[in-house]
Motif scaffolding. Structure first.
Motif, PDB file in Angstrom:
ATOM      1  N   PRO A   1      13.681   3.895   5.503  1.00 14.79           N
ATOM      2  CA  PRO A   1      13.435   4.749   4.333  1.00 14.79           C
ATOM      3  C   PRO A   1      12.482   5.897   4.670  1.00 14.79           C
ATOM      4  O   PRO A   1      11.437   5.684   5.289  1.00 14.79           O
ATOM      5  CB  PRO A   1      12.793   3.782   3.326  1.00 14.79           C
ATOM      6  N   GLU A   2      12.893   7.092   4.273  1.00 15.24           N
ATOM      7  CA  GLU A   2      12.048   8.256   4.521  1.00 15.24           C
ATOM      8  C   GLU A   2      10.716   8.094   3.797  1.00 15.24           C
ATOM      9  O   GLU A   2      10.661   7.790   2.616  1.00 15.24           O
ATOM     10  CB  GLU A   2      12.761   9.521   4.039  1.00 15.24           C
ATOM     11  N   GLY A   3       9.634   8.264   4.543  1.00 12.63           N
ATOM     12  CA  GLY A   3       8.302   8.118   3.970  1.00 12.63           C
ATOM     13  C   GLY A   3       7.627   6.813   4.321  1.00 12.63           C
ATOM     14  O   GLY A   3       6.428   6.637   4.063  1.00 12.63           O
ATOM     15  N   LEU A   4       8.366   5.860   4.891  1.00 17.10           N
ATOM     16  CA  LEU A   4       7.785   4.579   5.308  1.00 17.10           C
ATOM     17  C   LEU A   4       7.308   4.701   6.753  1.00 17.10           C
ATOM     18  O   LEU A   4       8.098   4.979   7.653  1.00 17.10           O
ATOM     19  CB  LEU A   4       8.821   3.465   5.181  1.00 17.10           C
ATOM     20  N   HIS A   5       6.026   4.465   6.987  1.00 16.33           N
ATOM     21  CA  HIS A   5       5.457   4.657   8.321  1.00 16.33           C
ATOM     22  C   HIS A   5       4.613   3.443   8.692  1.00 16.33           C
ATOM     23  O   HIS A   5       3.391   3.453   8.566  1.00 16.33           O
ATOM     24  CB  HIS A   5       4.603   5.923   8.379  1.00 16.33           C
ATOM     25  N   ILE A   6       5.255   2.383   9.107  1.00 19.41           N
ATOM     26  CA  ILE A   6       4.540   1.186   9.559  1.00 19.41           C
ATOM     27  C   ILE A   6       5.070   0.811  10.934  1.00 19.41           C
ATOM     28  O   ILE A   6       6.239   0.440  11.082  1.00 19.41           O
ATOM     29  CB  ILE A   6       4.702   0.016   8.577  1.00 19.41           C
ATOM     30  N   LYS A   7       4.213   0.922  11.939  1.00 19.47           N
ATOM     31  CA  LYS A   7       4.567   0.551  13.308  1.00 19.47           C
ATOM     32  C   LYS A   7       3.678  -0.601  13.769  1.00 19.47           C
ATOM     33  O   LYS A   7       2.526  -0.720  13.354  1.00 19.47           O
ATOM     34  CB  LYS A   7       4.383   1.740  14.255  1.00 19.47           C
ATOM     35  N   MET A   8       4.239  -1.430  14.639  1.00 17.53           N
ATOM     36  CA  MET A   8       3.495  -2.578  15.159  1.00 17.53           C
ATOM     37  C   MET A   8       3.707  -2.671  16.667  1.00 17.53           C
ATOM     38  O   MET A   8       4.844  -2.564  17.140  1.00 17.53           O
ATOM     39  CB  MET A   8       3.980  -3.874  14.497  1.00 17.53           C
ATOM     40  N   PRO A   9       2.620  -2.883  17.441  1.00 15.26           N
ATOM     41  CA  PRO A   9       2.789  -3.100  18.880  1.00 15.26           C
ATOM     42  C   PRO A   9       3.354  -4.491  19.150  1.00 15.26           C
ATOM     43  O   PRO A   9       3.158  -5.418  18.354  1.00 15.26           O
ATOM     44  CB  PRO A   9       1.366  -2.954  19.419  1.00 15.26           C
ATOM     45  N   VAL A  10       4.065  -4.643  20.244  1.00 13.85           N
ATOM     46  CA  VAL A  10       4.666  -5.916  20.635  1.00 13.85           C
ATOM     47  C   VAL A  10       3.995  -6.405  21.912  1.00 13.85           C
ATOM     48  O   VAL A  10       3.898  -5.643  22.887  1.00 13.85           O
ATOM     49  CB  VAL A  10       6.183  -5.766  20.852  1.00 13.85           C
ATOM     50  N   SER A  11       3.532  -7.646  21.917  1.00 13.72           N
ATOM     51  CA  SER A  11       2.771  -8.179  23.049  1.00 13.72           C
ATOM     52  C   SER A  11       3.128  -9.634  23.300  1.00 13.72           C
ATOM     53  O   SER A  11       3.833 -10.263  22.507  1.00 13.72           O
ATOM     54  CB  SER A  11       1.254  -8.074  22.776  1.00 13.72           C
TER      55      SER A  11
ATOM     56  N   GLU B   1       0.827  -1.208   0.000  1.00 12.86           N
ATOM     57  CA  GLU B   1       0.000   0.000   0.000  1.00 12.86           C
ATOM     58  C   GLU B   1       0.862   1.259   0.000  1.00 12.86           C
ATOM     59  O   GLU B   1       0.527   2.265  -0.640  1.00 12.86           O
ATOM     60  CB  GLU B   1      -0.935   0.000   1.208  1.00 12.86           C
ATOM     61  N   GLU B   2       1.972   1.219   0.732  1.00 19.14           N
ATOM     62  CA  GLU B   2       2.875   2.367   0.794  1.00 19.14           C
ATOM     63  C   GLU B   2       3.925   2.329  -0.312  1.00 19.14           C
ATOM     64  O   GLU B   2       4.436   3.367  -0.729  1.00 19.14           O
ATOM     65  CB  GLU B   2       3.555   2.438   2.167  1.00 19.14           C
ATOM     66  N   LEU B   3       4.244   1.107  -0.788  1.00 21.27           N
ATOM     67  CA  LEU B   3       5.279   0.948  -1.815  1.00 21.27           C
ATOM     68  C   LEU B   3       4.725   0.087  -2.934  1.00 21.27           C
ATOM     69  O   LEU B   3       5.010  -1.111  -3.025  1.00 21.27           O
ATOM     70  CB  LEU B   3       6.532   0.286  -1.209  1.00 21.27           C
ATOM     71  N   PRO B   4       3.917   0.675  -3.804  1.00 20.53           N
ATOM     72  CA  PRO B   4       3.295  -0.103  -4.893  1.00 20.53           C
ATOM     73  C   PRO B   4       4.344  -0.791  -5.768  1.00 20.53           C
ATOM     74  O   PRO B   4       5.387  -0.233  -6.068  1.00 20.53           O
ATOM     75  CB  PRO B   4       2.527   0.961  -5.694  1.00 20.53           C
ATOM     76  N   GLY B   5       4.026  -2.025  -6.132  1.00 19.89           N
ATOM     77  CA  GLY B   5       4.917  -2.769  -7.024  1.00 19.89           C
ATOM     78  C   GLY B   5       6.038  -3.510  -6.331  1.00 19.89           C
ATOM     79  O   GLY B   5       6.872  -4.126  -6.994  1.00 19.89           O
ATOM     80  N   THR B   6       6.080  -3.479  -4.997  1.00 23.92           N
ATOM     81  CA  THR B   6       7.142  -4.170  -4.269  1.00 23.92           C
ATOM     82  C   THR B   6       7.065  -5.673  -4.516  1.00 23.92           C
ATOM     83  O   THR B   6       5.992  -6.281  -4.423  1.00 23.92           O
ATOM     84  CB  THR B   6       7.034  -3.894  -2.758  1.00 23.92           C
TER      85      THR B   6
END
Length: 708
Positions: A640-650, A592-597
């Motif tokens: 990479p500048e512009g990549l914004h994916i964070k995940m909580p750890v549990s 979604e953030e990096l089309p064509g990956t």
């Protein structure tokens, strides 16, 4: 007693005091900080006034040829200096700068405001904030305008008076130098390890070689290649002046003597008249406020500071740095270098190393600066008199000798001393020596026939132990140290939980593909291995409250880091493959953030780093990936500048086991509230656990045994 002698006494007394007191010398940094502040106090006003006065008083029409030739020579010398600053960092010894996770990796840095740096929209603000390039540009523009005003004599005289006052004030402050150097040296010697002190020799040696080659080889060769003056005479005539400048550490007080040396050189070759004398008397004072090679090349300390801190300093960073370095060289390094370090967001405490080194480097800096001024003036006057003749062969030889000597002197230094540095700063070894800080609870041998789901903490306490599933190689959450002991953030947190509950521990290794099955069929009570909470598994198990987070980044070979520094570079590279061991949901988020990956599914991060993959890089969390770079230092983590994916750890628990989940959540909330989780995060994720807490060696502790 001469000031130079007092400074040396202050330096050696400071070093002795630091070695004597060790960490107890820490408060002495206030003396050094106060001294640095006082030294910087008059520098910016003085350079502004000096530039305005010198540019304003020059009679441009009468000395056009002289000034034009001097400007050309200055530009050529400064280009050579910028080339040196650009190339010298390549001779820093190679040592792996892999490091633990830092929030700076994933924090979006503000872009440099070049308008504010270079354009003095508010000169008073630029002066107050020590924005060196803006102040210099203001002085040049206004100085040229002042020069065109007919009745400017009284104003320029007033500027000269003010400049003299600033100079006198600075001389009084300079008298405090022995005390300032004492405080700085004492604090540095007391607080710095022997390994860190060893690192500064890289900067000192490389700068010394640069001064010798540029000042004693390159400039004399260039002068002898374009003028009638021989190499030997160019160095012999000002020899005593240069020695005095080295002893005093000051150019300005020897300017009259340098002027006489210029006249003497021309006189020796039977070029003697009033015009040469007046040109020398104009040229040297006029050139003095402008950058010289000594001040410009010493800016190599800034890339050294980046190398010292383990911060990447790419070719792109270099080009941005060079422009600011050129304008910053209009002022004393004590002002210009902190500005450049702030611009590049380098730790300011490294600047203390520069201050300590100035007892030596400042002296060779002014010698190179003096030779620069001497050579500039000689070539400019010779050109105005028609004595300059370009000998291509001699110039080619000058550059060839300069480059050849640089390689002969610096390449062995780079490769021979680099190996010893790598041994001294082996972060992998420190990482593998880490251990948990809480008391280890008794561990129970796993019984593969036990299948049950405890409904509450009471059920676990009645059983007497908690069964915890884990994945091997889940750095830095779960892994084995050099003593084959299970360690990591989750290991310590689970161990602390068991300790406080008064129960034992049973660790059971689980394959990634079997995690939810093992939890829900009752093989384990809790799964803990730095688990990111993702949508596609949320309905398959229960998750505790997050106790940490993960930032998706790229694990990549160090030399490829520039290829994927922002999302545009990733999108444009249509041929690239990216390894991942994540779920389909996370791959969807990425596309979604990096089309064509294009992805290559790998079993584990070890599969990727050991070369069993065709992928260029691997999507991986910055927190865990940083730990892997310690094991495989040829890799690095980039965000990479512009990549914004964070995940909580549990932690994961069985589906619908809500009572146990509620208890675990309350316990995690309590550990967050009392600071335990923050402390363990700093220890395991940020790498505080690798920093030895042993007090520094000192005479007062290790020899006299006056303190513990």
């Amino acid at each position: 007693m001469k000031l130079s002698t007092k400074i040396l006494i202050g330096l050696f007394l400071g070093i002795f005091t630091g070695v004597f007191l060790g960490e107890y010398a820490e408060p002495l940094h206030y003396i050094g900080d106060a001294f640095i502040g006082l030294m910087q106090m008059t520098v910016m006003p003085y350079i502004l006034v000096s530039l305005l006065s010198n540019i304003g008083k020059v009679k441009l029409s009468e000395q056009r040829a002289l000034i034009k030739s001097a400007a050309v020579v200055l530009v050529i010398l400064l280009i050579c200096g910028l080339g040196a600053v650009f190339l010298l960092p390549m001779f820093f010894p190679t040592w792996e700068s892999s490091s633990f996770f830092s929030s700076n990796l994933v924090t979006l840095s503000e872009p440099l405001d070049y308008i504010r740096i270079y354009i003095p929209h508010n000169i008073f603000g630029s002066l107050a904030e020590n924005v060196v390039p803006a102040v210099v540009l203001f002085a040049i523009i206004v100085g040229v305008a002042l020069n065109s005003i007919p009745n400017n004599t009284k104003f320029i005289q007033a500027l000269d008076v003010f400049g003299d006052a600033l100079n006198i004030a600075n001389k009084h402050i300079v008298k405090l130098t022995p005390f300032g150097i004492f405080g700085i040296a004492a604090h540095t010697a007391g607080m710095m390890s022997l390994d860190e002190l060893g690192l500064i020799q890289v900067y000192v040696v490389i700068y010394t070689v640069a001064v010798v080659i540029l000042g004693l080889i390159f400039i004399p060769l260039v002068v002898s290649a374009v003028t009638p003056f021989r190499f030997k005479d160019f160095l012999n005539i000002p020899r005593s002046t240069l020695l005095t400048i080295f002893a005093t550490g000051k150019i300005v007080i020897l300017l009259p003597q340098l002027i006489e040396n210029v006249k003497e050189l021309f006189k020796k070759y039977n070029y003697e008249d009033d015009q040469i004398d007046s040109s020398a008397e104009l040229m040297l004072p006029l050139a003095y406020p402008f950058p010289n090679l000594g001040t410009l090349v010493i800016m190599v300390f800034v890339p050294f500071a980046a190398w010292f801190a383990g911060k990447p300093f790419t070719v792109g960073d270099q080009f941005g740095f060079l422009g600011s370095a050129l304008l910053s060289s209009f002022v004393a390094p004590i002002t210009g270098i902190p500005f450049l370090m702030d611009t590049l967001k380098l730790p300011q405490d490294i600047f203390q190393l520069f201050i300590v080194s100035t007892a030596y480097t400042d002296r060779i800096r002014v010698v190179l600066g003096s030779i620069h001024l001497f050579g500039l003036t000689v070539i400019a006057i010779a050109y105005a008199r028609g004595l300059v003749k370009i000998h291509a062969l001699k110039l080619t030889r000058a550059f060839a000798i300069t480059i050849g000597l640089s390689l002969i002197l610096l390449l062995p230094f780079k490769f021979l001393i680099g190996e010893s540095f790598q041994e001294s700063f082996d972060k992998y070894e420190s990482f593998m020596q880490m251990d948990i800080t809480t008391p280890r609870v008794v561990q129970v041998i796993p019984d593969s026939t036990e299948y049950y789901i405890p409904s509450s903490i009471q059920a676990i306490q009645e059983k007497g132990y908690v069964r915890v599933g884990y994945m091997s190689d889940a750095l830095p959450y779960v892994f084995f140290n050099e003593h084959n002991r299970k360690v990591g953030l989750d290991v310590e947190l689970i161990n602390l939980f068991a300790y406080e509950m008064g129960i034992k521990l049973q660790w059971i290794q689980i394959d990634r593909s079997e995690i939810t099955q093992a939890i829900n069929e009752g093989r384990i009570d809790i799964f803990a291995s730095g688990v990111p909470v993702l949508v596609d598994i949320m309905d398959k198990a229960e998750f505790s409250e997050p106790y940490s987070e993960m930032n998706l980044s790229l694990l990549i070979k160090d030399h490829k880091r520039d290829k994927y520094k922002d999302i545009n570079h990733i999108i444009q590279n249509e041929e690239a493959y990216f390894a991942t061991n994540q779920s389909d949901y996370l791959k969807t988020r990425i596309t979604e953030e990096l089309p064509g990956t294009r992805f290559e599914q790998v079993e584990s991060v070890r599969t990727f780093v050991e070369g069993d993959s065709k992928a260029d890089a691997m999507f991986f969390s910055a927190e865990a990936g940083s730990a892997w770079t310690l094991v495989y230092p040829e890799y690095c983590i980039i965000h990479p500048e512009g990549l914004h994916i964070k995940m909580p750890v549990s932690w994961m628990m069985a589906k619908d086991n809500l009572e146990l989940v509620r208890f675990i959540n309350k316990w995690i909330e309590l550990k967050q509230y009392d600071g335990t989780i923050d402390q363990l995060y700093s220890y395991w994720i940020l790498g505080e656990g690798t920093k030895k807490k042993e007090p520094k060696w000192s005479i007062i502790r290790n020899v006299l045994h006056w303190v513990e």
